[in-house]
Design an enzyme around this catalytic site. Structure first.
Site, PDB file in Angstrom:
ATOM      1  N   ASP A  45       0.820  -1.202   0.000  1.00 12.45           N
ATOM      2  CA  ASP A  45       0.000   0.000   0.000  1.00 12.45           C
ATOM      3  C   ASP A  45       0.864   1.266   0.000  1.00 12.45           C
ATOM      4  O   ASP A  45       1.774   1.421   0.799  1.00 12.45           O
ATOM      5  CB  ASP A  45      -0.905   0.004   1.238  1.00 12.45           C
ATOM      6  CG  ASP A  45      -2.054   0.974   1.104  1.00 12.45           C
ATOM      7  OD1 ASP A  45      -1.801   2.185   1.002  1.00 12.45           O
ATOM      8  OD2 ASP A  45      -3.213   0.529   1.111  1.00 12.45           O
ATOM      9  N   SER A  85      -7.156   4.871  -0.910  1.00 15.05           N
ATOM     10  CA  SER A  85      -6.971   3.421  -0.825  1.00 15.05           C
ATOM     11  C   SER A  85      -8.279   2.642  -0.964  1.00 15.05           C
ATOM     12  O   SER A  85      -8.283   1.518  -1.482  1.00 15.05           O
ATOM     13  CB  SER A  85      -6.309   3.046   0.505  1.00 15.05           C
ATOM     14  OG  SER A  85      -4.953   3.397   0.507  1.00 15.05           O
ATOM     15  N   GLU A 279      -1.419  -7.796   2.311  1.00 15.40           N
ATOM     16  CA  GLU A 279      -1.059  -6.380   2.214  1.00 15.40           C
ATOM     17  C   GLU A 279       0.103  -6.032   3.139  1.00 15.40           C
ATOM     18  O   GLU A 279       0.069  -6.311   4.336  1.00 15.40           O
ATOM     19  CB  GLU A 279      -2.242  -5.470   2.570  1.00 15.40           C
ATOM     20  CG  GLU A 279      -1.878  -3.998   2.370  1.00 15.40           C
ATOM     21  CD  GLU A 279      -2.898  -3.023   2.928  1.00 15.40           C
ATOM     22  OE1 GLU A 279      -3.078  -1.952   2.310  1.00 15.40           O
ATOM     23  OE2 GLU A 279      -3.507  -3.306   3.978  1.00 15.40           O
ATOM     24  N   ASP A 284       2.503   2.698   3.203  1.00 11.90           N
ATOM     25  CA  ASP A 284       1.666   3.886   3.000  1.00 11.90           C
ATOM     26  C   ASP A 284       1.758   4.850   4.171  1.00 11.90           C
ATOM     27  O   ASP A 284       1.882   6.066   3.996  1.00 11.90           O
ATOM     28  CB  ASP A 284       0.218   3.443   2.791  1.00 11.90           C
ATOM     29  CG  ASP A 284      -0.719   4.604   2.532  1.00 11.90           C
ATOM     30  OD1 ASP A 284      -0.590   5.238   1.472  1.00 11.90           O
ATOM     31  OD2 ASP A 284      -1.589   4.872   3.391  1.00 11.90           O
ATOM     32  N   HIS A 288       3.150   8.682   4.023  1.00 15.41           N
ATOM     33  CA  HIS A 288       2.400   9.854   4.495  1.00 15.41           C
ATOM     34  C   HIS A 288       3.247  10.695   5.450  1.00 15.41           C
ATOM     35  O   HIS A 288       3.184  11.921   5.441  1.00 15.41           O
ATOM     36  CB  HIS A 288       1.121   9.419   5.210  1.00 15.41           C
ATOM     37  CG  HIS A 288      -0.023   9.134   4.292  1.00 15.41           C
ATOM     38  ND1 HIS A 288      -0.597  10.089   3.485  1.00 15.41           N
ATOM     39  CD2 HIS A 288      -0.715   7.991   4.062  1.00 15.41           C
ATOM     40  CE1 HIS A 288      -1.599   9.550   2.800  1.00 15.41           C
ATOM     41  NE2 HIS A 288      -1.692   8.268   3.132  1.00 15.41           N
ATOM     42  N   ASP A 326      -1.213  -0.035  -4.687  1.00 17.58           N
ATOM     43  CA  ASP A 326      -2.532   0.473  -5.087  1.00 17.58           C
ATOM     44  C   ASP A 326      -2.491   1.915  -5.569  1.00 17.58           C
ATOM     45  O   ASP A 326      -3.375   2.359  -6.287  1.00 17.58           O
ATOM     46  CB  ASP A 326      -3.544   0.308  -3.948  1.00 17.58           C
ATOM     47  CG  ASP A 326      -3.062   0.913  -2.637  1.00 17.58           C
ATOM     48  OD1 ASP A 326      -1.866   1.255  -2.514  1.00 17.58           O
ATOM     49  OD2 ASP A 326      -3.880   1.020  -1.706  1.00 17.58           O
ATOM     50  N   HIS A 327      -1.437   2.635  -5.178  1.00 21.67           N
ATOM     51  CA  HIS A 327      -1.282   4.040  -5.584  1.00 21.67           C
ATOM     52  C   HIS A 327       0.081   4.530  -5.104  1.00 21.67           C
ATOM     53  O   HIS A 327       0.680   3.954  -4.204  1.00 21.67           O
ATOM     54  CB  HIS A 327      -2.376   4.930  -4.986  1.00 21.67           C
ATOM     55  CG  HIS A 327      -2.497   4.798  -3.497  1.00 21.67           C
ATOM     56  ND1 HIS A 327      -1.580   5.350  -2.618  1.00 21.67           N
ATOM     57  CD2 HIS A 327      -3.398   4.148  -2.721  1.00 21.67           C
ATOM     58  CE1 HIS A 327      -1.933   5.053  -1.374  1.00 21.67           C
ATOM     59  NE2 HIS A 327      -3.035   4.303  -1.409  1.00 21.67           N
TER      60      HIS A 327
END
Length: 546
Positions: A45, A85, A279, A284, A288, A326-327
Site C-alpha cells: 500500500d 486506498s 497487504e 503507505d 504519508h 494500489d497508488h
C-alpha cells in the site's frame, strides 16, 4: 443484478481495457495447468517506483519483485487522478472504479475521463469481489495485513460499506464471510470495550469465531504452531509494528513473510485451491509521514512475502501471483535540492550511508522517547541522526512535532526529496508470475477480472448472484417489507406475507424464517449488506422463500 444501459457502457469500457492485456506464459504453458488454480494477490500500500528503487539500493542486491516485473498499472479512481486506498482496493478486488472512502460499492460520482456515467439508482450498490468468487468456487480463502485487518485495502477484498471508517460493519462482514485464514491487527474491533475501535453494536465477534471453530492466535509462536484449517490471528489491538522495529518493540508479532508462508501452507490443503490476499500496509503510513526508513523497512518486508508466494508458485505450477501497489504516495525521489547541480556525480553512498545509520523507523524511535525528552539525543541517533549540530539539537528541542522535524533532517542528510504528505497519481509497477502472467500497461480494474477469469468465474455475473436489492425482490414475491432502524447499530430487513415473517440481520450470513410462531434459522455462504438505502441479499437467500 441487471444493469442500466449507461452502466453497461462502463462495463464494456472495462472489458475493452481487459482485452488489451497481453497474456504470456514463460514459466508454465496454459495447457499444462491443472486444476485447482490458486491466486495470491499482494499489495504494498502506498508505495511507488522510486521507493522500490531506493529500497533495492538500500538492500544492496536485487529484490524478489525484480524477477517478476511485468508491466504497469493505472491507479486513478472514478473521480480523481489520485486515488484513495478504498476505491483503489475496490478496483483491484471487484473490477469497478469507485469514489474516495467507498469499499466494495459502485461510485456516486464519475468525472474521470473515459468513464461512462452510471444510473443514479446504481450508486452505492455492492459489487462482488474476487475473494467471494473464490469462495463460491469452493476454494479456501485468506486475508493478511500489517494494519488493522479492517483497514481500507483488506476491507476492499472482503466487505461492502459506504465509508472505510465503518469498522464495526467491516469487522462483522469479515467474520461472517467465513474466510479460512485471517491474519493481522485490529483485534479491538472484534469485541465491545473502551478502545477507540471497540465495537459499538454490542456483539462479541470473538465468541462467533470460537463457535465457528477458528483457532484464535495472538502471537507468532501460536500462529506457527497452529494445526487448524481455520485460523484468526489478531496480533495487535490496531496495527502491527514496522518490520525494522519489531524485534525491539513487539517481538511476539510474526513477520509478513511468516504470515504468508503459514497461510499458504494452511490454504493449499483445500482440494479446490485457494485465494490469498496479502497487504504490506504500513509502507503507505510511512510515506504519508515522509519517513524514508519506514518506507524501506516495509517494502523489504513485503518483498520477503513476495518471495514466499513466488517460491510456492514455482513449485506448484498453477498459481497466479500478482504484486502491485494500489497508488503512489509522497512523491519520494532519490535527489533533492541538494543535488540540483551535483546529481551526475553524487555516488550511491551519499543516499544510502545516512539511511543505514538508522536502527528504527520514526514510529519506533519516538516510542523510546522519555516524557521529559531527556533522551532526545539518543532517540535521534536511533533514527540515524547522529552528531547533531547545535542548530539541529535546538530545533529538535523546540519542535512541536518532533517526528516531522526528524524525518526532514534525515531526508536532507540522505538527499531524498518529497513533494507531498499525500497520495500521488503516477502509474505503478506491476509484478506478475504464473501460467496467466499479466503484462503491459493495464487498468487496476483489469487485475480483478484477470484473477476471476483465472479462477473460472465472471465478476459481473457473480454480483448478479450475490447482491440483489432485497426490497424489490421480496415485493415481487408478494411480501411487504421494511428496514428496521430502531437499533441504528443493527439494522434489520423484515418481510411479511400472510403468517410468514422473514428477518434478515445486517452483515451476517443468516436468515430467520418464522411461520406459525415457529422460527428456523438458515445459514448461507453469502452475506447480507445494507448500504444505507436498501438491503442486498443473494439468490441463495431468496430460494428459501415460499
Amino acid at each position: 443484478m441487471k444493469y442500466s444501459k449507461k452502466w453497461c457502457s462502463l462495463l464494456l469500457a472495462s472489458a475493452i481495457a481487459l482485452s488489451s492485456i497481453s497474456i504470456a506464459q514463460p514459466q508454465v504453458q496454459a495447457a499444462q495447468v491443472k486444476k485447482p488454480t490458486n491466486v495470491i494477490m499482494l499489495v504494498m500500500d502506498g508505495s511507488s517506483n522510486n521507493a522500490v528503487t531506493l529500497s533495492r539500493w538500500y538492500k544492496g542486491e536485487n529484490l524478489a519483485m525484480d524477477e517478476i516485473l511485468s508491466g504497469a498499472v493505472r491507479t486513478y479512481s472514478a473521480e480523481s487522478a489520485i486515488t484513495d486506498s478504498a476505491p483503489a482496493a475496490t478496483a483491484l478486488a471487484t473490477g469497478h472504479k469507485s469514489n474516495a472512502k467507498f469499499i466494495g460499492v459502485l461510485p456516486a460520482v464519475i468525472n474521470s475521463p473515459g468513464l461512462a456515467q452510471i444510473a443514479k439508482e446504481d450508486a452505492y450498490r455492492p459489487v462482488a469481489n474476487v475473494l467471494e468468487g473464490a469462495k463460491q468456487q469452493g476454494k479456501a480463502t485468506g486475508l493478511i495485513a500489517t494494519s488493522e485487518i479492517q483497514h481500507a485495502t483488506p476491507a476492499g477484498f472482503s466487505t461492502h460499506v459506504k465509508h472505510r471508517s465503518q469498522y464495526d460493519d467491516i469487522a462483522e462482514q469479515q467474520v461472517y464471510q467465513n474466510i479460512d485464514v485471517v491474519l493481522g491487527g485490529g483485534f479491538d474491533s472484534l469485541a465491545p470495550g473502551t478502545a477507540i475501535n471497540a465495537r459499538q453494536d454490542g456483539e462479541n465477534l470473538v465468541d462467533v469465531l470460537k463457535e465457528e471453530n477458528y483457532d484464535i492466535v495472538k502471537t507468532r509462536d501460536e500462529l506457527l504452531n497452529s494445526k487448524k484449517s481455520k485460523i484468526w490471528g489478531g496480533f495487535a489491538p490496531s496495527a502491527l509494528a514496522y518490520d525494522l522495529d519489531r524485534a525491539a518493540t513487539r517481538a511476539s508479532e510474526p513477520t509478513l513473510a511468516e504470515m504468508t508462508r503459514k497461510a499458504i501452507d494452511t490454504l493449499k490443503k483445500n482440494e479446490n485451491g485457494f485465494f490469498l490476499f496479502i497487504e504490506g500496509s504500513k509502507v503507505d503510513w510511512a510515506a504519508h509521514a515522509n519517513d524514508t526508513i519506514g518506507i524501506i523497512s516495509d517494502i523489504l518486508s513485503f518483498d520477503s512475502a513476495v518471495k514466499e508466494a513466488v517460491d510456492f508458485a514455482k513449485e506448484d505450477g498453477n498459481t497466479m501471483v500478482i504484486a502491485v501497489t494500489d497508488h503512489g504516495n509522497s512523491g519520494i525521489t532519490m535527489g533533492n535540492a541538494n543535488t540540483t547541480s551535483t546529481y551526475s556525480t553524487t555516488p550511491v553512498s551519499a543516499f544510502i550511508a545516512p539511511l543505514k545509520k538508522a536502527k528504527m523507523t520514526i514510529e519506533g524511535a519516538l516510542s523510546q522517547l522519555n516524557e521529559d525528552k531527556s533522551n532526545i539525543v539518543e532517540v535521534a541517533a536511533l533514527y540515524g541522526l547522529d552528531d547533531l549540530s547545535k542548530d539541529e539539537l535546538a530545533t529538535l528541542k523546540s519542535a512541536k512535532d518532533m517526528g516531522k522535524v526528524m524525518v526532514k533532517m534525515l531526508a536532507n542528510r540522505a538527499n531524498i526529496g518529497y513533494t507531498t504528505g499525500g497520495h500521488t497519481g503516477e502509474d505503478v509497477f506491476l509484478y506478475s508470475f504464473g501460467p496467466s502472467k499479466i503484462t503491459g500497461l493495464v487498468e487496476n480494474t483489469d487485475l480483478a477480472h484477470a484473477m476471476a477469469n483465472f479462477m473460472g468465474f465472471d465478476l459481473n455475473k457473480l454480483t448478479d448472484d450475490l447482491y440483489i436489492p432485497a426490497t424489490k425482490a421480496f415485493t415481487e414475491k408478494g411480501y411487504a417489507s421494511k428496514i428496521d432502524l430502531t437499533d441504528k447499530e443493527n439494522p434489520t430487513f423484515i418481510a411479511q406475507k400472510n403468517d410468514v415473517t422473514v428477518t434478515i440481520p445486517v452483515n451476517k450470513n443468516i436468515l430467520i424464517y418464522e411461520k406459525d410462531k415457529t422460527a428456523k434459522t438458515y445459514t448461507f455462504d453469502t452475506i447480507n449488506v445494507y448500504n444505507g438505502t436498501d438491503f442486498y441479499v443473494s439468490k441463495k437467500v431468496l430460494k428459501v422463500l415460499k
